[in-house]
Design an enzyme around this catalytic site. Sequence first.
Site, PDB file in Angstrom:
ATOM      1  CB  ALA A   1      -0.902   0.003   1.227  1.00 37.40           C
ATOM      2  CE  LYS A   2       5.515   4.632  -0.573  1.00 37.04           C
ATOM      3  NZ  LYS A   2       6.596   3.809  -0.037  1.00 37.04           N
TER       4      LYS A   2
END
Length: 409
Positions: A98-99
């Site tokens: 994720a980011k």
Amino acid sequence: MLETKTGNAYDVAMENFDTAANALELDHDIREMIKFPERMLTVSVPVRMDDGRIHRFEGYRVQHSSVRGPAKGGIRYHPQVTLDEVKALATWIPFGGAKGGVTCDPKSMSTHELEHMTRRFTSAILPLIGPEQDIPAPDVYTNSQTMAWIMDTYSMTKGYAIPGVVTGKPISLGGSLGRNEATGRGVFYTIECACEHMKMPLKGATVAVQGFGNAGSVTAQLLHEAGAKVIAVCDSANAILNRNGLNIPELIRMKALTGKVQKFPESQEISHAELLTLDCDILVPAALENAITEANAAGVRARLVAEAANGPVNPAADRILQSKGIFLIPDILCNAGGVTVSYFEWVQDESHLFWEAQDIYNRLERVMKTSFRDVLKMHEDRKVPMRIAANMLGIGRVAEAVQIRGIYP
């Protein structure tokens, strides 16, 4: 975010995916299930600034895949953060990542403004994060204090302390020993492996480091301690060179005091472009994506390129470096030390049992060197570039998990 003829960072991530998926002969249905992000959230972040006026920032959180467990990845604060960049960065954390990010200029903001922005952003993405769902961490222009604000905001809404919601926290809030230098230490371990593979002695090797933030400075320090000669480094403003080798411990001290590498004793100023094309053994791009493109790749003269940053070499440049016989350690392998020790921190928080620093270093070294050997074997067995080999391993593991789990409903 920088644009190139190849396209933006997300286009690059998709091109790399397709190349690896083709090499794996991946089934169409599996591709459709794992190529694209599971969730993308764009949020409005209004903040009352120090002058009393409201300024609206825009923030993002993207989860690429949770098929093998919770999503995991950093949050960056930068003026050039875009949704496409965040999508690309989520994809680059080997296909389970994720980011997040907020489009802002943190260098022009006070601590008070940064805290209020962080807390408001946390509140906005709160439905997506949690120790069983998605665990943020520091990235560009965020740090342990940022993570402390996120952890406190999340915990206050839940009614009790939940240290496992983020990693990269201060030690006093459940942070892990060794987390601060983890990315740079992981880069160093993979460089050690690559030098052994290339039969190139690390002692005496000349090194240029593009980017002197956390990852770049720690990598430079460890290479310096191993006997390598770090001849050039740069930060966002300046680049410096000393062909006899820079005194890295002193440079780190000066950078901490002044915030700059400029005017370091016994060094000359060079351009950022010159640093990337220096005659050296090892080049470490440790800044932002698209540092090496088709426009400058032909000028790279290093024997080894170690991607401490995310996406610093675009696909067109990849092909040029390969044609020149330059060995590349791809980002999803090279800079995985940070996310690995973040995982260690999460495990410690969830078990309420904390490890000694040397134990963490030993575990990290074992993970990084095993991973390097796995990627190298794929590279040699399948006759594909190192980046494609790393992507094939990552995609293959997620594809297997998706195939076994099936599709619901």
